[in-house]
Design a protein around this motif. Structure first.
Motif, PDB file in Angstrom:
ATOM      1  N   VAL A 193     -20.369  22.750 107.719  1.00  0.00           N
ATOM      2  CA  VAL A 193     -21.373  21.693 107.637  1.00  0.00           C
ATOM      3  C   VAL A 193     -21.271  20.701 108.799  1.00  0.00           C
ATOM      4  O   VAL A 193     -22.253  20.418 109.468  1.00  0.00           O
ATOM      5  CB  VAL A 193     -21.300  20.961 106.282  1.00  0.00           C
ATOM      6  CG1 VAL A 193     -22.244  19.760 106.261  1.00  0.00           C
ATOM      7  CG2 VAL A 193     -21.632  21.922 105.147  1.00  0.00           C
ATOM      8  N   ALA A 194     -20.095  20.163 109.055  1.00  0.00           N
ATOM      9  CA  ALA A 194     -19.966  19.082 110.040  1.00  0.00           C
ATOM     10  C   ALA A 194     -20.389  19.530 111.443  1.00  0.00           C
ATOM     11  O   ALA A 194     -21.236  18.888 112.076  1.00  0.00           O
ATOM     12  CB  ALA A 194     -18.538  18.546 110.056  1.00  0.00           C
ATOM     13  N   GLU A 195     -19.778  20.609 111.932  1.00  0.00           N
ATOM     14  CA  GLU A 195     -20.117  21.066 113.279  1.00  0.00           C
ATOM     15  C   GLU A 195     -21.572  21.507 113.372  1.00  0.00           C
ATOM     16  O   GLU A 195     -22.278  21.177 114.328  1.00  0.00           O
ATOM     17  CB  GLU A 195     -19.185  22.204 113.712  1.00  0.00           C
ATOM     18  CG  GLU A 195     -17.775  21.745 113.979  1.00  0.00           C
ATOM     19  CD  GLU A 195     -16.871  22.835 114.540  1.00  0.00           C
ATOM     20  OE1 GLU A 195     -15.748  22.501 114.900  1.00  0.00           O
ATOM     21  OE2 GLU A 195     -17.284  24.023 114.613  1.00  0.00           O
ATOM     22  N   SER A 196     -22.033  22.260 112.375  1.00  0.00           N
ATOM     23  CA  SER A 196     -23.419  22.748 112.392  1.00  0.00           C
ATOM     24  C   SER A 196     -24.414  21.602 112.392  1.00  0.00           C
ATOM     25  O   SER A 196     -25.375  21.599 113.163  1.00  0.00           O
ATOM     26  CB  SER A 196     -23.675  23.648 111.181  1.00  0.00           C
ATOM     27  OG  SER A 196     -22.867  24.797 111.215  1.00  0.00           O
ATOM     28  N   ALA A 197     -24.188  20.614 111.523  1.00  0.00           N
ATOM     29  CA  ALA A 197     -25.121  19.490 111.435  1.00  0.00           C
ATOM     30  C   ALA A 197     -25.158  18.698 112.732  1.00  0.00           C
ATOM     31  O   ALA A 197     -26.229  18.301 113.203  1.00  0.00           O
ATOM     32  CB  ALA A 197     -24.747  18.584 110.259  1.00  0.00           C
ATOM     33  N   GLY A 231      -8.887  13.705 104.319  1.00  0.00           N
ATOM     34  CA  GLY A 231      -9.141  13.607 102.894  1.00  0.00           C
ATOM     35  C   GLY A 231     -10.314  14.469 102.472  1.00  0.00           C
ATOM     36  O   GLY A 231     -10.305  15.676 102.660  1.00  0.00           O
ATOM     37  N   LYS A 232     -11.345  13.820 101.923  1.00  0.00           N
ATOM     38  CA  LYS A 232     -12.513  14.532 101.385  1.00  0.00           C
ATOM     39  C   LYS A 232     -13.633  14.717 102.402  1.00  0.00           C
ATOM     40  O   LYS A 232     -14.722  15.145 102.046  1.00  0.00           O
ATOM     41  CB  LYS A 232     -13.060  13.760 100.183  1.00  0.00           C
ATOM     42  CG  LYS A 232     -12.118  13.685  99.013  1.00  0.00           C
ATOM     43  CD  LYS A 232     -12.782  12.918  97.868  1.00  0.00           C
ATOM     44  CE  LYS A 232     -11.883  12.907  96.645  1.00  0.00           C
ATOM     45  NZ  LYS A 232     -12.561  12.276  95.505  1.00  0.00           N
ATOM     46  N   ALA A 233     -13.391  14.360 103.653  1.00  0.00           N
ATOM     47  CA  ALA A 233     -14.470  14.379 104.645  1.00  0.00           C
ATOM     48  C   ALA A 233     -14.131  15.219 105.868  1.00  0.00           C
ATOM     49  O   ALA A 233     -12.968  15.342 106.246  1.00  0.00           O
ATOM     50  CB  ALA A 233     -14.784  12.947 105.097  1.00  0.00           C
ATOM     51  N   THR A 234     -15.161  15.785 106.474  1.00  0.00           N
ATOM     52  CA  THR A 234     -15.035  16.451 107.769  1.00  0.00           C
ATOM     53  C   THR A 234     -16.065  15.822 108.705  1.00  0.00           C
ATOM     54  O   THR A 234     -17.135  15.380 108.284  1.00  0.00           O
ATOM     55  CB  THR A 234     -15.305  17.977 107.675  1.00  0.00           C
ATOM     56  OG1 THR A 234     -16.602  18.195 107.140  1.00  0.00           O
ATOM     57  CG2 THR A 234     -14.259  18.653 106.808  1.00  0.00           C
ATOM     58  N   LEU A 235     -15.729  15.791 109.978  1.00  0.00           N
ATOM     59  CA  LEU A 235     -16.584  15.191 110.999  1.00  0.00           C
ATOM     60  C   LEU A 235     -16.511  16.016 112.266  1.00  0.00           C
ATOM     61  O   LEU A 235     -15.454  16.520 112.643  1.00  0.00           O
ATOM     62  CB  LEU A 235     -16.101  13.768 111.315  1.00  0.00           C
ATOM     63  CG  LEU A 235     -16.641  13.115 112.596  1.00  0.00           C
ATOM     64  CD1 LEU A 235     -18.110  12.754 112.448  1.00  0.00           C
ATOM     65  CD2 LEU A 235     -15.826  11.887 112.969  1.00  0.00           C
ATOM     66  N   ALA A 236     -17.644  16.139 112.938  1.00  0.00           N
ATOM     67  CA  ALA A 236     -17.701  16.708 114.276  1.00  0.00           C
ATOM     68  C   ALA A 236     -18.730  15.902 115.065  1.00  0.00           C
ATOM     69  O   ALA A 236     -19.645  15.312 114.493  1.00  0.00           O
ATOM     70  CB  ALA A 236     -18.112  18.177 114.226  1.00  0.00           C
TER      71      ALA A 236
END
Length: 133
Positions: free
Chosen positions: A97-101, A123-128
Motif C-alpha cells: 500500500v505505502a509504496e504503491s500509493a 508500529g501499525k503504520a508504513t510510509l514511503a
C-alpha cells in the motif's frame, strides 16, 4: 541551491492507527532524509483507508489532500516496488500500500515517479515517499 522536490507520502496502516503515530513516522522520515515538510504535496493510501481517522486527521493537520486509489490502480506500479507483501495482498488486493500509493499519486501529478524513500515501518503504520524521477 536545488529546489525542494515535490513529494507524495504513501501510507498503509492498521485500523485505528493514531494520527500521532502517523505524524511521528512522517516527520522522523523527513528529518532523517533531510527533506522538508513543505515538499509534501499530498498524502496517499488505498481507498479502503479513505475514512481512516488517523490519515484524515494527518492530511488536515498538514493542509494536504488525502488521495486514495483502488487496488487495481495500485497494482499498476508493482514493478517499481522494493518488495511485495503477501500479507498486504491478502488484506487489500495489492502488493504494497505505502509504496504503491506514493508512486501512483506522484505519477498522476508529476507524469512520472520514483521512490525517494522505500517502505518504512513503525508500529501499525508504513510510509514511503515518491516524487518525480
Amino acid at each position: 541551491m536545488p529546489a525542494e522536490p515535490a513529494l507524495y507520502a504513501g501510507f498503509g496502516c492498521q485500523r485505528g492507527c493514531s494520527v500521532q503515530a502517523l505524524s511521528a513516522l512522517l516527520h522522523d522520515t523527513l528529518h532523517q532524509q533531510g527533506l522538508a515538510v513543505a515538499s509534501l504535496k499530498a498524502i496517499a493510501s488505498i481507498d479502503l483507508k479513505a475514512a481512516e481517522p488517523g490519515l484524515v486527521a494527518l492530511a488536515a493537520q498538514l493542509g494536504l489532500p488525502l488521495l486514495t486509489f483502488d487496488a487495481a490502480t495500485l497494482n499498476g506500479v508493482v514493478v517499481q516496488l522494493s518488495q511485495r507483501s503477501a500479507s498486504a495482498f491478502a488484506h487489500t488486493g495489492c502488493w504494497g500500500v505505502a509504496e504503491s500509493a506514493a508512486l501512483v499519486a506522484a505519477t498522476c501529478a508529476e507524469g512520472s515517479a520514483r521512490l525517494w524513500v522505500e517502505r518504512r515501518v513503525a508500529g501499525k503504520a508504513t510510509l514511503a515517499l515518491a516524487g518525480r524521477g
